[in-house]
Scaffold this motif. Structure first.
Motif, PDB file in Angstrom:
ATOM      1  N   PRO A   1       0.835  -1.212   0.000  1.00 25.85           N
ATOM      2  CA  PRO A   1       0.000   0.000   0.000  1.00 25.85           C
ATOM      3  C   PRO A   1       0.872   1.265   0.000  1.00 25.85           C
ATOM      4  O   PRO A   1       1.896   1.314   0.697  1.00 25.85           O
ATOM      5  CB  PRO A   1      -0.817  -0.095   1.289  1.00 25.85           C
ATOM      6  CG  PRO A   1      -0.380  -1.315   2.004  1.00 25.85           C
ATOM      7  CD  PRO A   1       0.663  -2.036   1.194  1.00 25.85           C
ATOM      8  N   ILE A   2       0.444   2.244  -0.771  1.00 22.77           N
ATOM      9  CA  ILE A   2       1.241   3.476  -0.888  1.00 22.77           C
ATOM     10  C   ILE A   2       0.787   4.452   0.196  1.00 22.77           C
ATOM     11  O   ILE A   2      -0.410   4.714   0.315  1.00 22.77           O
ATOM     12  CB  ILE A   2       1.042   4.110  -2.286  1.00 22.77           C
ATOM     13  CG1 ILE A   2       1.493   3.105  -3.344  1.00 22.77           C
ATOM     14  CG2 ILE A   2       1.791   5.425  -2.407  1.00 22.77           C
ATOM     15  CD1 ILE A   2       1.000   3.431  -4.735  1.00 22.77           C
ATOM     16  N   PRO A   3       1.735   4.972   0.976  1.00 19.47           N
ATOM     17  CA  PRO A   3       1.316   5.927   2.024  1.00 19.47           C
ATOM     18  C   PRO A   3       0.877   7.261   1.422  1.00 19.47           C
ATOM     19  O   PRO A   3       1.119   7.529   0.242  1.00 19.47           O
ATOM     20  CB  PRO A   3       2.580   6.097   2.868  1.00 19.47           C
ATOM     21  CG  PRO A   3       3.701   5.576   2.074  1.00 19.47           C
ATOM     22  CD  PRO A   3       3.172   4.723   0.971  1.00 19.47           C
ATOM     23  N   GLU A   4       0.259   8.090   2.260  1.00 26.90           N
ATOM     24  CA  GLU A   4      -0.008   9.474   1.867  1.00 26.90           C
ATOM     25  C   GLU A   4       1.292  10.247   2.065  1.00 26.90           C
ATOM     26  O   GLU A   4       2.075   9.911   2.969  1.00 26.90           O
ATOM     27  CB  GLU A   4      -1.075  10.099   2.771  1.00 26.90           C
ATOM     28  CG  GLU A   4      -2.418   9.409   2.736  1.00 26.90           C
ATOM     29  CD  GLU A   4      -3.148   9.640   1.433  1.00 26.90           C
ATOM     30  OE1 GLU A   4      -2.748  10.539   0.657  1.00 26.90           O
ATOM     31  OE2 GLU A   4      -4.110   8.904   1.163  1.00 26.90           O
ATOM     32  N   TYR A   5       1.485  11.276   1.255  1.00 26.52           N
ATOM     33  CA  TYR A   5       2.708  12.078   1.397  1.00 26.52           C
ATOM     34  C   TYR A   5       2.368  13.531   1.715  1.00 26.52           C
ATOM     35  O   TYR A   5       1.404  14.077   1.171  1.00 26.52           O
ATOM     36  CB  TYR A   5       3.533  12.029   0.104  1.00 26.52           C
ATOM     37  CG  TYR A   5       4.203  10.685  -0.086  1.00 26.52           C
ATOM     38  CD1 TYR A   5       5.442  10.425   0.487  1.00 26.52           C
ATOM     39  CD2 TYR A   5       3.578   9.673  -0.811  1.00 26.52           C
ATOM     40  CE1 TYR A   5       6.047   9.175   0.333  1.00 26.52           C
ATOM     41  CE2 TYR A   5       4.174   8.432  -0.960  1.00 26.52           C
ATOM     42  CZ  TYR A   5       5.412   8.194  -0.394  1.00 26.52           C
ATOM     43  OH  TYR A   5       6.006   6.970  -0.528  1.00 26.52           O
ATOM     44  N   ALA A   6       3.157  14.116   2.573  1.00 25.92           N
ATOM     45  CA  ALA A   6       3.022  15.550   2.871  1.00 25.92           C
ATOM     46  C   ALA A   6       4.434  16.123   2.908  1.00 25.92           C
ATOM     47  O   ALA A   6       5.244  15.729   3.755  1.00 25.92           O
ATOM     48  CB  ALA A   6       2.334  15.738   4.220  1.00 25.92           C
ATOM     49  N   HIS A   7       4.724  16.992   1.957  1.00 23.27           N
ATOM     50  CA  HIS A   7       6.076  17.574   1.893  1.00 23.27           C
ATOM     51  C   HIS A   7       6.051  18.999   2.443  1.00 23.27           C
ATOM     52  O   HIS A   7       5.401  19.874   1.882  1.00 23.27           O
ATOM     53  CB  HIS A   7       6.601  17.536   0.452  1.00 23.27           C
ATOM     54  CG  HIS A   7       6.887  16.132  -0.008  1.00 23.27           C
ATOM     55  ND1 HIS A   7       5.982  15.390  -0.730  1.00 23.27           N
ATOM     56  CD2 HIS A   7       7.964  15.329   0.188  1.00 23.27           C
ATOM     57  CE1 HIS A   7       6.506  14.180  -0.977  1.00 23.27           C
ATOM     58  NE2 HIS A   7       7.704  14.128  -0.428  1.00 23.27           N
ATOM     59  N   VAL A   8       6.779  19.178   3.512  1.00 17.60           N
ATOM     60  CA  VAL A   8       6.772  20.453   4.234  1.00 17.60           C
ATOM     61  C   VAL A   8       7.801  21.400   3.597  1.00 17.60           C
ATOM     62  O   VAL A   8       8.911  20.976   3.260  1.00 17.60           O
ATOM     63  CB  VAL A   8       7.150  20.204   5.722  1.00 17.60           C
ATOM     64  CG1 VAL A   8       7.082  21.494   6.514  1.00 17.60           C
ATOM     65  CG2 VAL A   8       6.238  19.144   6.336  1.00 17.60           C
TER      66      VAL A   8
END
Ligand code: GLU
Length: 486
Positions: free
Chosen positions: A237-244
């Motif tokens: 499963p592909i995680p969610e990504y959040a790039h700060v």
């Protein structure tokens, strides 16, 4: 067969029951800087706000640059900031067998292949591509040589990146981001020496550790499509990504030591409270209305990814100092004293003969932006001094001060009850008796007992210094005036 409605209901349930799991995955190649600490905080807060789990993973595969002291510094920083983890610390160097087993499996599955291209060939390829104005990338020479699977001898292993289509992911901060697969290389996942490479290790770890949300710096955006393709190849499963976004210095350039930015533990050394640094970091790129002050509990309750800013933030030491001053004065003095105690020990100051530390916090809190400053301005409470501040003495320890000092000494010596109020009354009575303003008594007395022209309210200061000590310091001041007048 299950009805469609049932499957949909199960999927919805699965989504709602999905346990959030985040991780902080620093490479121990230097100190834990402000940007890293903010990433750790955001990942930790997101997990805590969602009732999820937080993992600490040390990405130490770069053996030349990773050091034991840097690992220590990361752990110290996490402990000092109270960012606790539910799992780990995992160390990538301890997982090489796992990575290699996955790579071997990928070779068999055909999602990876062995590449025997020589360094010379790759150098020429790169130079030719660059000379033709093209972006250097591997040309797939070994991609279809299936017999290489059974070959022995030193080679690298490359990921078989899809050649068509694109990778789209919905960044939780930036929205949809698309990369064409043509831009992505068949990246090396195992070097000739047998060591696995960064992008592969991260994916296997995130998959094995069941990470649902990857929150990390924007410098990793380019790695994300590569990593997503590996996830797909592994069927994970592909995680969610959040790039700060980045943190910038006052000059608009990436924050660095040049801007006075320090490692987390250096902020402790400089006299900051963890609450101040956490509050500062959470607001550096995240907002909740106009609110500036957040307790850790409030952060845990309100933190969300939607309110993280897309734009870069500017590091502002003045704001951090302002927050530190706030927390020094608003957290319970007993609590602040536990941190102050560390600074006092660093200076080997014996506090037995002066005010207790919570009292010191109350005495000096308003005047100090850091605990270090507090220690520096507290010495007259605990240590004798042999000289008066030259400017203060020149102004206030003059012959005209002899009589006020003598009278106030008499009155202080006569006190049988030593309280801030009785000290205050002794000062007022002196001024009344001599028919002078309070300042004519107060300033010489302040310089006499503290050695300087500045202190908290005088009666409280004199009280905290103590009766015997105050009297002997007044004597020293009188002697000083006499000697100067000679
Ligand atoms: N180890 C990487 C770094 O310190 C972070 C990798 C990641 O968060 O995926 O920059």
């Amino acid at each position: 067969m299950e009805s469609m409605a049932y499957i949909v209901a199960m999927c919805i349930k699965a989504v709602f029951l999905m346990k959030i799991k985040t991780r902080f995955a620093p490479s121990p190649t230097g100190y834990l800087h402000v940007g890293g600490a903010r990433t750790a905080l955001y990942s930790w807060l997101f997990a805590r706000s969602q009732g999820g789990k937080f993992v600490l993973r040390i990405e130490d595969t770069d053996r030349e640059r990773s050091t034991q002291p840097a690992i220590g510094v990361i752990m110290d920083g996490m402990h000092w900031l109270n960012l606790d983890w539910d799992e780990g610390p995992y160390f990538q160097t301890k997982r090489f067998d796992r990575y290699n087993a996955v790579i071997d499996e990928m070779l068999i599955q055909g999602t990876a292949y062995k590449c025997y291209c020589s360094k010379e060939r790759l150098d020429i390829l790169r130079e030719t591509q660059m000379a033709n104005g093209k972006k250097p990338r591997y040309d797939g020479c070994c991609r279809d040589n299936y017999e290489y699977l059974f070959a022995n001898g030193p080679c690298v292993v490359r990921f078989r990146n899809p050649q068509k289509g694109s990778v789209i992911f919905n960044d939780q901060i930036r929205g949809p981001i698309e990369f064409s697969n043509q831009e992505l290389d068949d990246l090396i996942i195992r070097r000739t020496d047998g060591s696995p490479t960064y992008n592969l290790c991260v994916v296997i770890d995130d998959a094995d550790m069941e990470i649902t949300h990857v929150i990390r710096g924007e410098e990793h955006i380019n790695n994300t499509p590569r990593q997503i393709n590996i996830f797909k190849a592994l069927g994970a499963p592909i995680p969610e990504y959040a790039h700060v976004s980045m943190i910038l210095g006052a000059d608009g350039k990436k924050l660095s030591k040049r801007h006075g930015s320090m490692g987390v533990m250096q902020y402790r050394d400089a006299g900051f409270l963890p609450e101040a640094l956490l509050n500062y970091l959470v607001r550096l790129g995240w907002s909740f209305g106009d609110q500036e002050f957040f307790t850790v509990e409030q952060m845990k309750q309100w933190f969300n990814l939607d309110a993280i800013s897309k734009s870069a933030s500017n590091f502002n030491i003045e704001k951090l100092l302002w927050l530190n001053h706030h927390y020094i004065n608003h957290l319970p003095a007993d609590y602040v004293a536990t941190y102050l105690s560390w600074h006092i020990q660093q200076q080997s100051i014996d506090i037995c003969t002066g005010p207790r530390l919570p009292e010191l916090v109350k005495l000096l809190g308003k005047r100090c932006k850091t605990l270090k400053e507090m220690v520096a301005s507290s010495s007259y409470f605990y240590q004798e001094f042999s000289e008066f501040n030259a400017d203060a003495a020149k102004k206030h320890l003059q012959p005209v001060a002899i009589q006020p000092l003598q009278v106030v000494r008499e009155k202080l010596a006569a006190l049988t009850v030593w309280t801030p109020v009785s000290v205050y009354e002794a000062i007022v009575q002196t001024a009344d008796k001599l028919e002078v303003g309070m300042g004519k008594v107060g300033m010489p007395l302040r310089v006499a007992v503290t050695g300087s022209g500045q202190s908290p309210a005088l009666h409280i200061t004199v009280h905290a210094i103590g009766q015997a000590r105050s009297l002997s310091r007044i004597d020293m001041a009188l002697l000083y005036i006499a000697n100067c007048a000679r």
